[in-house]
Design a protein around this motif. Structure first.
Motif, PDB file in Angstrom:
ATOM      1  N   TYR B  19       0.818  -1.210   0.000  1.00 28.75           N
ATOM      2  CA  TYR B  19       0.000   0.000   0.000  1.00 28.75           C
ATOM      3  C   TYR B  19       0.855   1.264   0.000  1.00 28.75           C
ATOM      4  O   TYR B  19       1.991   1.264   0.465  1.00 28.75           O
ATOM      5  CB  TYR B  19      -0.960  -0.015   1.203  1.00 28.75           C
ATOM      6  N   CYS B  20       0.277   2.351  -0.516  1.00 31.42           N
ATOM      7  CA  CYS B  20       1.006   3.612  -0.590  1.00 31.42           C
ATOM      8  C   CYS B  20       1.243   4.158   0.823  1.00 31.42           C
ATOM      9  O   CYS B  20       0.487   3.853   1.742  1.00 31.42           O
ATOM     10  CB  CYS B  20       0.199   4.661  -1.358  1.00 31.42           C
ATOM     11  N   PRO B  21       2.248   5.026   0.967  1.00 31.78           N
ATOM     12  CA  PRO B  21       2.460   5.661   2.272  1.00 31.78           C
ATOM     13  C   PRO B  21       1.194   6.425   2.686  1.00 31.78           C
ATOM     14  O   PRO B  21       0.606   7.118   1.871  1.00 31.78           O
ATOM     15  CB  PRO B  21       3.609   6.639   2.006  1.00 31.78           C
ATOM     16  N   GLY B  22       0.797   6.239   3.936  1.00 33.27           N
ATOM     17  CA  GLY B  22      -0.357   6.988   4.439  1.00 33.27           C
ATOM     18  C   GLY B  22      -1.694   6.350   4.149  1.00 33.27           C
ATOM     19  O   GLY B  22      -2.741   6.871   4.527  1.00 33.27           O
ATOM     20  N   CYS B  23      -1.688   5.206   3.474  1.00 39.21           N
ATOM     21  CA  CYS B  23      -2.940   4.499   3.190  1.00 39.21           C
ATOM     22  C   CYS B  23      -3.352   3.733   4.436  1.00 39.21           C
ATOM     23  O   CYS B  23      -2.512   3.113   5.093  1.00 39.21           O
ATOM     24  CB  CYS B  23      -2.718   3.526   2.046  1.00 39.21           C
ATOM     25  N   THR B  24      -4.635   3.757   4.764  1.00 41.15           N
ATOM     26  CA  THR B  24      -5.061   3.098   6.003  1.00 41.15           C
ATOM     27  C   THR B  24      -5.535   1.656   5.807  1.00 41.15           C
ATOM     28  O   THR B  24      -5.964   1.019   6.762  1.00 41.15           O
ATOM     29  CB  THR B  24      -6.139   3.933   6.731  1.00 41.15           C
ATOM     30  N   GLY B  52      -9.684  -4.588  -5.994  1.00 41.79           N
ATOM     31  CA  GLY B  52      -9.405  -3.220  -5.569  1.00 41.79           C
ATOM     32  C   GLY B  52      -7.971  -3.243  -5.100  1.00 41.79           C
ATOM     33  O   GLY B  52      -7.278  -4.249  -5.276  1.00 41.79           O
ATOM     34  N   CYS B  53      -7.521  -2.152  -4.475  1.00 42.65           N
ATOM     35  CA  CYS B  53      -6.133  -2.144  -4.003  1.00 42.65           C
ATOM     36  C   CYS B  53      -5.860  -3.304  -3.064  1.00 42.65           C
ATOM     37  O   CYS B  53      -4.744  -3.779  -2.960  1.00 42.65           O
ATOM     38  CB  CYS B  53      -5.819  -0.828  -3.314  1.00 42.65           C
ATOM     39  N   SER B  54      -6.894  -3.770  -2.350  1.00 43.85           N
ATOM     40  CA  SER B  54      -6.682  -4.852  -1.392  1.00 43.85           C
ATOM     41  C   SER B  54      -6.886  -6.238  -2.010  1.00 43.85           C
ATOM     42  O   SER B  54      -7.059  -7.209  -1.294  1.00 43.85           O
ATOM     43  CB  SER B  54      -7.594  -4.660  -0.186  1.00 43.85           C
ATOM     44  N   ASN B 122     -14.049   2.337   3.224  1.00 40.87           N
ATOM     45  CA  ASN B 122     -14.615   3.446   2.449  1.00 40.87           C
ATOM     46  C   ASN B 122     -13.592   4.576   2.361  1.00 40.87           C
ATOM     47  O   ASN B 122     -13.373   5.305   3.315  1.00 40.87           O
ATOM     48  CB  ASN B 122     -15.899   3.928   3.131  1.00 40.87           C
ATOM     49  N   ASN B 123     -12.956   4.699   1.162  1.00 41.48           N
ATOM     50  CA  ASN B 123     -12.003   5.798   0.972  1.00 41.48           C
ATOM     51  C   ASN B 123     -12.498   6.794  -0.065  1.00 41.48           C
ATOM     52  O   ASN B 123     -11.733   7.575  -0.620  1.00 41.48           O
ATOM     53  CB  ASN B 123     -10.601   5.262   0.623  1.00 41.48           C
ATOM     54  N   ALA B 124     -13.794   6.751  -0.364  1.00 46.31           N
ATOM     55  CA  ALA B 124     -14.448   7.772  -1.192  1.00 46.31           C
ATOM     56  C   ALA B 124     -13.886   7.855  -2.608  1.00 46.31           C
ATOM     57  O   ALA B 124     -14.053   8.878  -3.280  1.00 46.31           O
ATOM     58  CB  ALA B 124     -14.392   9.151  -0.514  1.00 46.31           C
ATOM     59  N   TYR B 126     -12.114   5.236  -6.177  1.00 49.28           N
ATOM     60  CA  TYR B 126     -11.543   3.985  -6.674  1.00 49.28           C
ATOM     61  C   TYR B 126     -10.038   4.120  -6.600  1.00 49.28           C
ATOM     62  O   TYR B 126      -9.467   4.956  -7.297  1.00 49.28           O
ATOM     63  CB  TYR B 126     -11.935   3.749  -8.151  1.00 49.28           C
ATOM     64  N   GLY B 127      -9.407   3.301  -5.766  1.00 47.02           N
ATOM     65  CA  GLY B 127      -7.961   3.404  -5.625  1.00 47.02           C
ATOM     66  C   GLY B 127      -7.225   2.706  -6.740  1.00 47.02           C
ATOM     67  O   GLY B 127      -6.458   3.311  -7.490  1.00 47.02           O
ATOM     68  N   MET B 128      -7.487   1.434  -6.892  1.00 45.24           N
ATOM     69  CA  MET B 128      -6.662   0.611  -7.763  1.00 45.24           C
ATOM     70  C   MET B 128      -6.622   1.089  -9.213  1.00 45.24           C
ATOM     71  O   MET B 128      -5.591   1.039  -9.869  1.00 45.24           O
ATOM     72  CB  MET B 128      -7.155  -0.827  -7.747  1.00 45.24           C
ATOM     73  N   SER B 212     -11.555   5.595   5.447  1.00 46.42           N
ATOM     74  CA  SER B 212     -10.164   5.304   5.136  1.00 46.42           C
ATOM     75  C   SER B 212      -9.580   6.377   4.225  1.00 46.42           C
ATOM     76  O   SER B 212     -10.327   7.135   3.592  1.00 46.42           O
ATOM     77  CB  SER B 212     -10.124   3.926   4.452  1.00 46.42           C
ATOM     78  N   THR B 213      -8.242   6.434   4.162  1.00 45.53           N
ATOM     79  CA  THR B 213      -7.596   7.460   3.339  1.00 45.53           C
ATOM     80  C   THR B 213      -7.035   6.867   2.055  1.00 45.53           C
ATOM     81  O   THR B 213      -6.705   5.683   1.997  1.00 45.53           O
ATOM     82  CB  THR B 213      -6.413   8.103   4.083  1.00 45.53           C
ATOM     83  N   CYS B 214      -6.916   7.701   1.027  1.00 46.32           N
ATOM     84  CA  CYS B 214      -6.238   7.319  -0.208  1.00 46.32           C
ATOM     85  C   CYS B 214      -5.409   8.512  -0.660  1.00 46.32           C
ATOM     86  O   CYS B 214      -5.768   9.213  -1.593  1.00 46.32           O
ATOM     87  CB  CYS B 214      -7.240   6.919  -1.288  1.00 46.32           C
ATOM     88  N   PRO B 215      -4.284   8.784   0.044  1.00 50.71           N
ATOM     89  CA  PRO B 215      -3.494   9.971  -0.282  1.00 50.71           C
ATOM     90  C   PRO B 215      -3.129  10.033  -1.766  1.00 50.71           C
ATOM     91  O   PRO B 215      -3.140  11.109  -2.367  1.00 50.71           O
ATOM     92  CB  PRO B 215      -2.239   9.822   0.580  1.00 50.71           C
ATOM     93  N   THR B 216      -2.815   8.880  -2.353  1.00 47.38           N
ATOM     94  CA  THR B 216      -2.367   8.879  -3.743  1.00 47.38           C
ATOM     95  C   THR B 216      -3.417   9.475  -4.674  1.00 47.38           C
ATOM     96  O   THR B 216      -3.135  10.367  -5.465  1.00 47.38           O
ATOM     97  CB  THR B 216      -2.037   7.439  -4.174  1.00 47.38           C
ATOM     98  N   ASN B 217      -4.628   8.982  -4.576  1.00 42.38           N
ATOM     99  CA  ASN B 217      -5.650   9.439  -5.520  1.00 42.38           C
ATOM    100  C   ASN B 217      -6.404  10.676  -5.048  1.00 42.38           C
ATOM    101  O   ASN B 217      -7.091  11.312  -5.840  1.00 42.38           O
ATOM    102  CB  ASN B 217      -6.605   8.297  -5.847  1.00 42.38           C
ATOM    103  N   TRP B 218      -6.282  10.978  -3.760  1.00 41.78           N
ATOM    104  CA  TRP B 218      -6.808  12.264  -3.304  1.00 41.78           C
ATOM    105  C   TRP B 218      -5.806  13.374  -3.638  1.00 41.78           C
ATOM    106  O   TRP B 218      -6.094  14.545  -3.455  1.00 41.78           O
ATOM    107  CB  TRP B 218      -7.037  12.267  -1.787  1.00 41.78           C
TER     108      TRP B 218
ATOM    109  N   MET C  43       4.051  -0.158 -11.943  1.00 40.61           N
ATOM    110  CA  MET C  43       3.981   1.268 -11.626  1.00 40.61           C
ATOM    111  C   MET C  43       3.835   1.511 -10.137  1.00 40.61           C
ATOM    112  O   MET C  43       4.364   2.471  -9.618  1.00 40.61           O
ATOM    113  CB  MET C  43       2.824   1.918 -12.373  1.00 40.61           C
ATOM    114  N   ARG C  44       3.088   0.620  -9.447  1.00 40.07           N
ATOM    115  CA  ARG C  44       2.928   0.791  -7.996  1.00 40.07           C
ATOM    116  C   ARG C  44       4.276   0.660  -7.286  1.00 40.07           C
ATOM    117  O   ARG C  44       4.492   1.243  -6.244  1.00 40.07           O
ATOM    118  CB  ARG C  44       1.973  -0.249  -7.423  1.00 40.07           C
ATOM    119  N   GLY C  45       5.188  -0.115  -7.878  1.00 38.83           N
ATOM    120  CA  GLY C  45       6.495  -0.297  -7.279  1.00 38.83           C
ATOM    121  C   GLY C  45       7.346   0.961  -7.378  1.00 38.83           C
ATOM    122  O   GLY C  45       8.404   1.034  -6.792  1.00 38.83           O
TER     123      GLY C  45
END
Ligand SMILES: Cc1ncc(C[n+]2csc(CCOP(=O)(O)OP(=O)(O)O)c2C)c(N)n1
Ligand code: SF4
Lengths: 357, 249, 180
Positions: B19-24, B52-54, B122-124, B126-128, B212-218, C43-45
């Protein structure tokens, strides 16, 4: 034709639909084609069109059904797992003879698979994903330019035959950038399907009511409708077979049959085969349905071997065998899992098949 | 003598998350692992991964798992639980997976009272797939498929899944929690433990929604994300228990 | 004539946009061109790469397993693409971030401290421009003037970067020129 612009395949696909007059696009995100949706999310409002992200591909397929049944030029894009979810809707749309257009930017399967390029939805596209005797017209571009041209053409074909058209590209065509000349029109194409007044649901003002349906409880009526569909399919087979031939003059050691991205790799492989003294030609089907059966059959007479080269474990090869009818040996070379073979791998594969045959 | 005060739950693996930094997502995983351990469920538990991301969450657990198609996890869980009633079955789903493509399966599994638990992240967005609009996207929130911000006139208001499910008579436990601050994490774990405990007791469907947070896509830093969640999501998505077994008849 | 290059680095180093600028320049000169990004789980990497093929002929396969040139911006990129370059090809190495040796003796190696040069010019983000200038000096894949014009056009909406970008391109062009 206008001036050349450098565009990403997925964005060019979206722009081509707009140029073709389409003002209605429904979608659900899925890699590797989400950029079509992202592009049209910006573009459709600019041209006064409808952009809507549905809750699923199932819903999207019925949004297409609804809009198509209302006589509107409508478009969607998706990728393999999403197309599977649209399969039910496709059977209904084909039965209702609605002129919708969609593109499958194929990724590797089966199941969730991955997001890399593949051509393993050939059966799904050409043999019918849904139930019943129906056909989509299926076209396969091998460059960004051809994707643009075929999308514009698809809206015309859909309108002409009252039949859905599906393009099959792959992740590579969606993701790469190439220069394209966007078509220009003296008169911008209408966002409505020509002649829709006769069958579309627009409100029965001043005319007999129109009905869009697929239920035929009376078996004779059901059979008649099927016969009508088949008559139309025969007409499409007579008129719309499209392919490109490369170096097929004279006798050949091997004839390659390949489409889309795979055909481009084959073109490079052909150069090195020729350097090794192999007489090699290629037929690149552009229409996958209808399939260029007769032309492949004719070419089979003057080659020692026919090889179907695909990004799958062997699907189109069945149609190639059907075309060749045992006249000449038919071989297969393919890769799966999202692996696109290099021209050298293709060359070696072909040389091996030549040795074996 | 040294005593262990903190260790990796048995139910989890040693793999490092992607997961990205800061993702919950990772915090929610950890809570699931701790709860399974504390309730002694590791050897009975079967997880269903979403798309999804998970999707790869099974890499981070050391329990049996099945991977679903996008949105279908509650139906798969139904198939398992109905045929293996002694197992403890949970789905782990994002908001696109659960609240968009999979709403049908969700509502019917809940309404039938399947004896399963849903962990809903729920991170509001689509992450993946890179930040498209979800049914849970906030009004005015910019995503790649609503580049001008979510317009409630054309896209409606964000879907409050927990409140909606709480209107159903059958489910036993529905709660919404957050994990962006330690105090919330403690509350969240309490709710998740209840949800699994009710399943152990043979009660009907339970669901815990994690904001939940999605810093990357937010397009935010992790700390900006925490603040945005607090300022924007919390007022619209109130925390608390929306349904408890006591209300069951 | 066909020029192929792979440009590889971390996500955020501007390797995809450097490739696009090269592609736009090639198109402006009337060449056929294909820009192909890596896409997918990698890309995620955090690594990214793209390949650009420029040709005066129609381009058949967009996949180039053995490109004529590679621009590598970090260690993993050199490890991956260093061995792939054709014998007689060119490898442009970002020595600001690469501290491993390229073991090839059958290719021309050009060392450019792209991040350092860009930082000296005032903004480390222009490292991709430095390296692009170097690439064009080394290969003449497109004309340097067209490259500069393309960069100006693409950054038309961010005029504050124009001077920086031009100086970065010049710096890379000169540094590579000295090593040829
Ligand atoms: C049938 C189908 N449609 C679309 C997709 C593409 N897809 C993969 S993940 C995803 C959305 C995931 O978003 P969410 O559930 O919110 O989870 P997150 O990634 O934010 O954790 C989509 C649309 C798919 N895999 N299958
Ligand atoms: S994209 Fe968003 S949801 Fe996915 S891992 Fe990154 S932060 Fe988490």
């Amino acid at each position: 034709m206008g001036k050349k612009v450098l565009m990403k395949g997925n964005e060019a696909i979206g722009e081509a639909a707009i140029l073709a007059g389409c003002r209605a696009y429904f979608c659900y995100p899925i890699t590797p084609q989400t950029e079509v949706a992202e592009y049209l999310a910006r573009r459709m409002p600019e041209v006064g069109g409808t952009f809507l992200q549905g809750e699923s591909e199932v819903a999207v397929s019925y949004m297409l059904f609804g809009a198509g049944g209302a006589g509107v030029k409508v478009f969607t894009s998706s990728s393999s797992p999403g197309i599977s979810l649209m399969a039910e809707g496709m059977s209904y749309i084909a039965t209702a003879e609605l002129p919708i257009v969609l593109i499958n930017v194929m990724r590797n399967g089966p199941g969730l698979g991955g997001i890399l390029p593949a051509q393993a939805d050939y059966f799904q596209a050409t043999k019918g994903a849904g139930h019943g005797d129906y056909h989509f017209i299926v076209l396969a571009p091998s460059s960004v330019q051809e994707a643009v041209d075929l999308i514009v053409k698809s809206f015309d074909m859909a309108e002409k035959y009252s039949n859905p058209v599906m393009l099959v590209a792959d992740g590579m065509i969606g993701q790469m950038m190439e220069p394209v000349e966007l078509p220009t029109f003296d008169e911008p194409p209408s966002p409505y399907v020509k002649g829709h007044e006769k069958w579309a649901t627009t409100g029965a003002k001043g005319r007999e009511r129109n009905l869009v349906k697929t239920l035929f409880l009376n078996p004779h009526e059901g059979q008649d409708h099927n016969v009508k569909l088949q008559t139309k399919y025969k007409e499409i087979e007579a008129n719309e077979i499209a392919f490109e031939e490369i170096d097929t003059d004279g006798d050949l050691d091997v004839l390659l049959v390949s489409f889309g991205t795979m055909a481009r790799v084959c073109k490079t492989a052909m150069e090195s085969l020729k350097a090794e003294g192999v007489k090699v030609g290629m037929l690149r089907p552009i229409s996958l349905w209808p399939f260029p059966l007769q032309r492949i059959r004719d070419l089979a007479d003057k080659t020692k071997l026919v090889v179907s080269v695909e990004l799958s474990m062997g699907q189109m090869v069945e149609d190639v065998e059907r075309a060749v009818q045992g006249k000449t040996p038919v071989g297969f070379f393919g890769r799966a899992g999202g692996i696109v073979p290099t021209p050298d791998e293709v060359k070696d594969g072909i040389l091996n098949l030549m040795k074996e045959s | 003598m040294a005593t262990t005060v903190f260790k990796r739950p048995e139910s989890m693996s040693t793999n490092i998350t992607h997961y990205c930094p800061g993702c919950t997502h990772g915090i929610v995983h950890r809570l699931v692992g701790e709860v399974l351990d504390e309730l002694g469920l590791r050897e009975r538990a079967i997880g269903i991964a979403p798309v999804g991301c998970s999707v790869l969450c099974y890499n981070y657990f050391n329990i049996d798992f099945q991977e679903s198609a996008h949105g279908r996890a509650p139906a798969m869980a139904t198939g398992i639980k109905r045929t293996r009633p002694d197992t403890i079955v949970f789905t782990y789903q994002g908001d696109g997976d659960l609240a968009s493509i999979g709403t049908n399966e969700l509502i019917h599994a809940a309404n039938r009272g399947e004896r399963i638990t849903t962990v809903f992240v729920n991170n509001a967005i689509y992450g993946m797939t890179g930040g498209q609009m979800a049914p849970t996207t906030m009004p005015g929130q910019v995503t790649t498929t609503c580049p001008m911000g979510r317009d409630v006139q054309t896209m409606g208001h964000p879907l409050r899944v927990s409140e909606m499910l709480a209107t159903l008579k059958t489910p036993s436990y529905i709660a919404r929690v957050a994990v962006h601050k330690p105090s919330y994490v403690i509350e969240a774990k309490r709710a998740l433990k209840k949800a699994f405990q009710y399943q152990v007791e043979g009660r009907c469907y339970s669901l815990v929604e994690f904001l939940s947070t999605c810093p990357t896509n937010w397009a935010m830093t992790p700390s900006q994300s925490t603040k945005w969640l607090e300022d924007t999501m919390l007022p619209y998505y109130p925390l608390g228990e929306f349904k408890t077994p006591d209300e069951e008849e | 004539m066909q020029n192929e290059v792979v440009i590889a680095g971390f996500g955020g180093q501007g390797v995809l946009s450097a490739g696009q600028i090269l592609a736009y320049s090639a198109m402006a000169e009337g060449f056929n061109v294909v820009w192909l990004p890596s896409y997918g789980p990698e890309m995620r990497g955090g690594t990214a790469n793209c390949s650009v093929v420029v040709s005066d002929q129609p381009i058949a396969s967009p996949i180039i397993p053995h490109p004529g040139a590679a621009i590598v911006m970090n260690n993993p990129s050199l490890e991956r693409f260093g061995p792939a370059v054709k014998a007689g090809g060119i490898i442009i190495i970002n020595t600001s971030l690469i501290n491993i040796k390229c073991q090839r003796d059958d290719v021309t190696q050009i060392n450019i401290g792209a991040n350092q040069v860009a930082m000296d010019l005032g903004n480390g983000k222009a490292a991709n421009m430095v390296i692009l200038g170097a690439y064009v000096a080394a290969t003449k894949a497109v004309s340097f003037d067209v490259l500069k014009a393309t960069v100006r056009e693409k950054f038309a909406r961010k005029p504050q970067f124009e001077e920086l970008n031009m100086r970065a391109l010049d710096a890379g062009f000169e540094l590579a020129g000295k090593q040829m």
